[in-house]
Enzyme design. Sequence first.
Site, mmCIF file in Angstrom:
data_model
loop_
_atom_site.group_PDB
_atom_site.id
_atom_site.type_symbol
_atom_site.label_atom_id
_atom_site.label_comp_id
_atom_site.label_asym_id
_atom_site.label_seq_id
_atom_site.Cartn_x
_atom_site.Cartn_y
_atom_site.Cartn_z
ATOM 1 N N VAL A 20 -64.255 -25.631 -74.444
ATOM 2 C CA VAL A 20 -65.535 -25.709 -75.142
ATOM 3 C C VAL A 20 -66.636 -26.200 -74.203
ATOM 4 C CG1 VAL A 20 -66.759 -26.833 -77.043
ATOM 5 C CG2 VAL A 20 -64.397 -26.089 -77.353
ATOM 6 N N GLY A 260 -51.436 -19.552 -83.929
ATOM 7 C CA GLY A 260 -51.233 -20.711 -83.056
ATOM 8 C C GLY A 260 -52.558 -21.093 -82.454
ATOM 9 N N CYS A 263 -56.800 -24.680 -82.113
ATOM 10 C CA CYS A 263 -57.682 -25.027 -83.232
ATOM 11 C C CYS A 263 -57.032 -24.926 -84.602
ATOM 12 C CB CYS A 263 -58.917 -24.130 -83.212
ATOM 13 S SG CYS A 263 -60.080 -24.609 -81.951
HETATM 14 C C1 UDX Z 1 -60.211 -20.082 -83.578
HETATM 15 C C2 UDX Z 1 -61.454 -19.689 -84.393
HETATM 16 O O1 UDX Z 1 -61.442 -18.264 -84.565
HETATM 17 C C3 UDX Z 1 -62.710 -20.166 -83.693
HETATM 18 O O2 UDX Z 1 -63.830 -19.859 -84.486
HETATM 19 C C4 UDX Z 1 -62.601 -21.684 -83.514
HETATM 20 O O3 UDX Z 1 -63.718 -22.184 -82.865
HETATM 21 C C5 UDX Z 1 -61.359 -22.021 -82.707
HETATM 22 O O4 UDX Z 1 -60.206 -21.492 -83.387
HETATM 23 P P1 UDX Z 1 -58.923 -19.222 -81.435
HETATM 24 O O5 UDX Z 1 -57.948 -20.330 -81.670
HETATM 25 O O6 UDX Z 1 -59.410 -19.003 -80.060
HETATM 26 O O7 UDX Z 1 -60.227 -19.408 -82.342
HETATM 27 O O8 UDX Z 1 -58.211 -17.868 -81.862
HETATM 28 P P2 UDX Z 1 -58.321 -16.741 -82.983
HETATM 29 O O9 UDX Z 1 -58.710 -15.475 -82.347
HETATM 30 O O10 UDX Z 1 -59.098 -17.176 -84.128
HETATM 31 O O11 UDX Z 1 -56.759 -16.614 -83.380
HETATM 32 C C6 UDX Z 1 -56.015 -17.721 -83.795
HETATM 33 C C7 UDX Z 1 -54.589 -17.339 -84.078
HETATM 34 O O12 UDX Z 1 -54.496 -16.531 -85.246
HETATM 35 C C8 UDX Z 1 -53.898 -16.536 -82.973
HETATM 36 O O13 UDX Z 1 -52.574 -17.017 -82.812
HETATM 37 C C9 UDX Z 1 -53.883 -15.124 -83.516
HETATM 38 O O14 UDX Z 1 -52.816 -14.361 -82.993
HETATM 39 C C10 UDX Z 1 -53.727 -15.367 -84.991
HETATM 40 N N1 UDX Z 1 -54.258 -14.290 -85.828
HETATM 41 C C11 UDX Z 1 -55.591 -14.005 -85.845
HETATM 42 C C12 UDX Z 1 -53.395 -13.570 -86.658
HETATM 43 O O15 UDX Z 1 -52.183 -13.807 -86.682
HETATM 44 N N2 UDX Z 1 -53.917 -12.586 -87.455
HETATM 45 C C13 UDX Z 1 -55.231 -12.278 -87.484
HETATM 46 O O16 UDX Z 1 -55.604 -11.381 -88.240
HETATM 47 C C14 UDX Z 1 -56.100 -13.016 -86.653
#
Ligand code: UDX
Length: 433
Positions: A20, A260, A263
């Site tokens: 961040v 995972g 966040c």
């Molecule tokens: C997230 C939020 O999206 C972001 O706004 C916040 O600031 C930080 O947390 P991030 O952790 O980088 O961001 O990843 P993101 O793309 O949101 O995916 C999180 C997890 O969810 C990943 O493991 C991804 O594989 C999973 N995911 C996401 C799914 O299993 N299905 C989906 O449809 C979307």
Amino acid sequence: MSDAGRSQREPIGVIGTGYVGLVTAAGFAELGSRVFCVDIDAEKVGRLRAGEPTIYEPGLQELLARNAERISFSTEPGEALEHARLLFVAVGTPPTYSGDADLSAVHAVADAIPPASDRALVMKSTVPCGTGATLLRSFSEQGKAALAYVSCPEFLKEGSAVEDFMNPDRVVIGDEGGWAGDAVQELYAPLRSTVVRTDIASSEMVKLASNAFLATKISFINEIANVCEETGADVVEVARGMGLDERIGPKFLQAGIGFGGSCFPKDVDALKQLAGNTGYHFQLLTSVIEVNELQKRRVINKLQRHLGTLAGRRVALLGLAFKPNTDDMREASSLVLTARLLADGASVSAYDPVAEDRARELMAGLSFAPSPLEALQGADAAVLVTEWQELCELDWPAVAQAMAGDLLIDGRNALDPEAVRDAGLRYEGIGRR
Ligand code: UDX
């Protein structure tokens, strides 16, 4: 932006140079601010000064290099305090044993600010609702009543954090009135995003609630996928049909082996604990967390159903990072999957384009391969864990030839089942026909 416009930009301090902090620093430098970064980790500061990458984030290195003359790195806050009124706080807030967020790094930043400084802490770190109010109280107790506080949560996704910084869906600014909220809004003005001005507690809650909602959406579609498996429906088709409803939307409806990252797991738990601390049982989030834990383990059942016992079997994991385009292994589904496979006596080989170094630190007993085909060599089954582009476009006939068995589990529903089946492999997705 013109040079004149840039030179009028407010200088800022950024405390903490993780994902961040670095993206925020690079982004504001690109918009023209002079940025003073501070981190207590001397090794990290040394590397950043030398222009070495400390994290893998597309576009970040170029942005840091392009704005190098506007960004400095130090282990001491002196320069930042001297030159910047706005101090963006982007330090870690890991969970404690109780599941509450550990705010010691945030408090250390506030403690380092001398009394009577007319500065503002701008909170980017994700903190429980109520943190701003607590900090403002402690400022006055410490004779720092001139220190302002602004909540300005980040919504950056790893892998597209630079893009997200430059094109935010919204900028949320929570403050108590006064100069600092306006100054933060001014900093974001060139991005022409919708700005939500609100009070501090609501701003803090926007962040927690947004992440909890997205996590809920994922656990929801994962449960629909599990029901699809029992009923003969295909979750990809179901999500397509649902997503066209504007009230639902197509995003975050991709079923898979669980969410995972740094966040979602932490923030969902933090919101559940926060509610619990006030005496409210957040039942829905309890289920969201449980569904996610079970989802990571469902692949094991699938493998057992096809292979019988896993003892002595060889399983190849394609991808390890919690999602593509990052080397982040925090709360990655691959960690649980590997531990379960090893516990059941399977041998596990894995390939990830960039997360291998981080994975090595966390996973013992796993063999790492330098290419997907080498990971697949002699495998009884393969699992697509992270949908890296290169792993979605493998030469499937070559994959079939390399493997000893023919089972391919698509843990992210990211592959073309026909292409995989045409190569003679058995395809199984998550909730897919
Ligand atoms: C997230 C939020 O999206 C972001 O706004 C916040 O600031 C930080 O947390 P991030 O952790 O980088 O961001 O990843 P993101 O793309 O949101 O995916 C999180 C997890 O969810 C990943 O493991 C991804 O594989 C999973 N995911 C996401 C799914 O299993 N299905 C989906 O449809 C979307």
